[in-house]
Design a protein around this motif. Structure first.
Motif, short mmCIF file in Angstrom:
data_model
loop_
_atom_site.label_atom_id
_atom_site.label_comp_id
_atom_site.label_asym_id
_atom_site.label_seq_id
_atom_site.Cartn_x
_atom_site.Cartn_y
_atom_site.Cartn_z
N GLU A 1 0.83 -1.21 0.00
CA GLU A 1 0.00 0.00 0.00
C GLU A 1 0.87 1.26 0.00
O GLU A 1 0.52 2.26 -0.65
N ASN A 2 2.00 1.24 0.69
CA ASN A 2 2.90 2.39 0.69
C ASN A 2 3.42 2.68 -0.71
O ASN A 2 3.53 3.85 -1.13
N TYR A 3 3.75 1.63 -1.46
CA TYR A 3 4.22 1.80 -2.83
C TYR A 3 3.13 2.41 -3.70
O TYR A 3 3.37 3.34 -4.48
N VAL A 4 1.91 1.91 -3.56
CA VAL A 4 0.78 2.43 -4.34
C VAL A 4 0.53 3.90 -4.04
O VAL A 4 0.35 4.72 -4.94
N ASN A 5 0.55 4.25 -2.76
CA ASN A 5 0.27 5.64 -2.37
C ASN A 5 1.39 6.59 -2.79
O ASN A 5 1.13 7.71 -3.26
N ASP A 6 2.63 6.17 -2.62
CA ASP A 6 3.76 7.06 -2.93
C ASP A 6 3.95 7.27 -4.43
O ASP A 6 4.38 8.34 -4.86
N SER A 7 3.62 6.26 -5.22
CA SER A 7 3.89 6.34 -6.66
C SER A 7 2.71 6.81 -7.49
O SER A 7 2.86 7.16 -8.66
N SER A 8 1.50 6.80 -6.89
CA SER A 8 0.27 7.19 -7.62
C SER A 8 0.12 6.40 -8.91
O SER A 8 -0.26 6.93 -9.96
N ILE A 9 0.39 5.11 -8.84
CA ILE A 9 0.37 4.29 -10.05
C ILE A 9 -1.03 3.85 -10.45
O ILE A 9 -1.26 3.47 -11.60
N MET A 10 -1.99 3.88 -9.51
CA MET A 10 -3.33 3.39 -9.80
C MET A 10 -4.20 4.47 -10.44
O MET A 10 -4.17 5.63 -10.04
N ARG A 11 -4.99 4.07 -11.45
CA ARG A 11 -5.91 5.01 -12.10
C ARG A 11 -7.00 5.42 -11.12
O ARG A 11 -7.48 4.61 -10.32
N SER A 12 -7.41 6.66 -11.20
CA SER A 12 -8.44 7.17 -10.30
C SER A 12 -9.85 6.91 -10.84
O SER A 12 -10.82 7.01 -10.10
N ASP A 13 -9.97 6.53 -12.12
CA ASP A 13 -11.29 6.34 -12.72
C ASP A 13 -11.77 4.90 -12.68
O ASP A 13 -12.83 4.58 -13.20
N LYS A 14 -11.00 4.00 -12.08
CA LYS A 14 -11.40 2.60 -12.03
C LYS A 14 -12.39 2.37 -10.89
O LYS A 14 -12.51 3.21 -9.98
N PRO A 15 -13.11 1.25 -10.92
CA PRO A 15 -14.04 0.94 -9.81
C PRO A 15 -13.31 0.93 -8.47
O PRO A 15 -12.12 0.60 -8.39
N ILE A 16 -14.01 1.33 -7.42
CA ILE A 16 -13.42 1.34 -6.09
C ILE A 16 -12.99 -0.08 -5.71
O ILE A 16 -13.75 -1.02 -5.88
N PRO A 17 -11.75 -0.27 -5.22
CA PRO A 17 -11.32 -1.62 -4.84
C PRO A 17 -12.24 -2.23 -3.79
O PRO A 17 -12.73 -1.53 -2.89
N VAL A 18 -12.49 -3.53 -3.91
CA VAL A 18 -13.29 -4.22 -2.91
C VAL A 18 -12.38 -4.69 -1.80
O VAL A 18 -11.17 -4.88 -1.98
N VAL A 19 -12.95 -4.88 -0.62
CA VAL A 19 -12.19 -5.39 0.52
C VAL A 19 -12.40 -6.89 0.60
O VAL A 19 -13.53 -7.39 0.53
N THR A 20 -11.32 -7.63 0.70
CA THR A 20 -11.41 -9.07 0.78
C THR A 20 -10.46 -9.58 1.86
O THR A 20 -9.67 -8.82 2.41
N GLN A 21 -10.57 -10.84 2.16
CA GLN A 21 -9.71 -11.44 3.18
C GLN A 21 -8.69 -12.34 2.53
O GLN A 21 -9.00 -13.09 1.60
#
Length: 399
Positions: free
Chosen positions: A213-233
């Protein structure tokens, strides 16, 4: 200038000739054993083997993401295997543990005998309940480094060779990963933007891609227009934890390109990924799409596309945590507002069947839940009474 260049070229030619001569002296790799294996959900490999002089066959996961080799604590107790205390620790997504060792053990795999192995001991009851078969241990670096291994997912066989000159399959792609005890490979992927980072090469992970998650947040690599990620176990060494499940637009492994790849994003509380040095791990739901040759001595991993290369990814999401407990397939966890929650499934429900499958096989039930894009009929047992519910898995590509 010319006089300076010529000596350099001469030295270079001599070095090449010396390397070629050394290779000629090296013996050819010899086939030592052909070991059949079982593929579990996510392509995870399970091998049958025996320990020391014990007659019982044990189930081992082959895991390039393990820096050693290990045994399950209940297996150790049942077989009265001698242990030695240590101050060494192991680290997983669920925590850090101090472990004991069974030293100088002998592993026997289909006629192949490997001695002088130091097995650390861990609790794999959770893995047993996840896969529905007893997991007695994990085979990692301590074993893999001793041989050249060819993993043929088409035939479900592992070919074990001695070190030496090995003829790789024609075509394919040769990786030269960095090594500690776990291979680390540069992987390029694209979502919001193109990014290249280092990832663990992990056959023990039954998923495609896992990102810190730190990598995702720091790099802003994920598109903002995609469906909201679901929470899973998800489950790993140390226990269960919640993760976000989404997709990445494109993942490149050398010349091979995969689109819309299911991807887990997790909070790395115990620094398993070692961000910022690494961004995550590449799991076996991608790696099983190749015939994989592991040659740790030469720091080489060779990939050749196989029959699974174009297999569809699993995009269905239910929010159910399903486990095999005391001979029954049980729902232990239900994520709030998930398809399972909306269908009325409750923790403690026993799954008797899904659609027309009444096999009591957690592998078969999970495959139906993960691959279906239609409404599914589930027959449950709740409080001793049968109950019929219908669940419509969510497509994570569309939200």
């Amino acid at each position: 200038m010319r006089n300076k260049v010529l000596p350099f070229l001469t030295v270079l030619i001599l070095l090449c000739l010396q390397t070629a001569a050394q290779r000629q002296k090296e013996p050819n790799a010899k086939l030592l054993a052909v070991v059949p294996f079982q593929q579990l959900n996510g392509g995870v490999i399970v091998l049958k083997g025996k320990l020391d002089e014990h007659p019982d066959s044990l189930n081992f996961i082959l895991d390039t993401g393990s820096g050693g080799i290990s045994l399950d604590s209940t297996t150790v107790s049942r077989m009265n295997i001698p242990l030695e205390a240590s101050d060494k620790t192991i680290r997983g997504i669920g925590g850090i543990k101090t472990v004991k060792f069974h030293n100088n053990g002998v592993l026997k795999l289909h006629g192949l005998i490997t001695d002088s192995l130091n097995f650390h001991v861990n609790d794999y009851d959770l893995l047993t309940s996840v896969y529905g078969i007893k997991i007695d241990g994990i085979i990692g670096f301590s074993f893999i480094r001793k041989y050249i291994l060819k993993l043929d997912y088409d035939s479900s066989r592992m070919y074990v060779y001695s070190h030496g000159r090995y003829r790789y399959p024609s075509g394919g792609y040769m990786m030269h990963p960095q090594f500690g005890s776990i291979p680390i490979q540069n992987i390029t992927f694209k979502d919001n933007q193109k990014s290249t980072h280092r990832f663990y090469f992990d056959t023990g992970a039954g998923l495609c891609l896992l990102l810190s998650e730190n990598y995702v947040n720091d790099s802003s690599i994920m598109r903002s227009d995609k469906p909201i990620p679901v929470v899973t176990q998800a489950e790993g060494l140390g226990g269960k934890m919640l993760m976000k499940l989404t997709t990445v637009k494109e993942v490149n492994i050398g010349p091979y390109k995969f689109r819309d790849v299911p991807t887990y994003v997790f909070e790395d509380r115990y620094n398993v990924i070692s961000y910022p040095q690494l961004g995550g791990l590449l799991g076996n739901d991608l790696l099983r799409r190749f015939t994989v040759v592991l040659n740790y001595e030469k720091r080489e991993i060779h990939l050749t596309p196989n029959g699974y290369f174009r297999a569809e990814f699993d995009y269905s999401y239910t929010g159910l945590g399903v486990y095999y407990v005391d001979g029954r397939v049980v729902v232990e966890d239900v994520i709030a507002n998930s398809p399972g929650d909306k269908a009325g499934v409750l923790p403690g429900d026993i799954i008797i069947g899904i659609q027309n499958n009444y096999s009591n096989s957690i592998q078969a039930y999970k495959e139906l839940l993960q691959k279906s894009r239609e409404r599914l009929r589930m027959l449950l047992l709740r409080g001793g009474e049968p109950l019929e519910v219908y669940i419509k898995p969510l497509n994570i590509l569309k939200g």
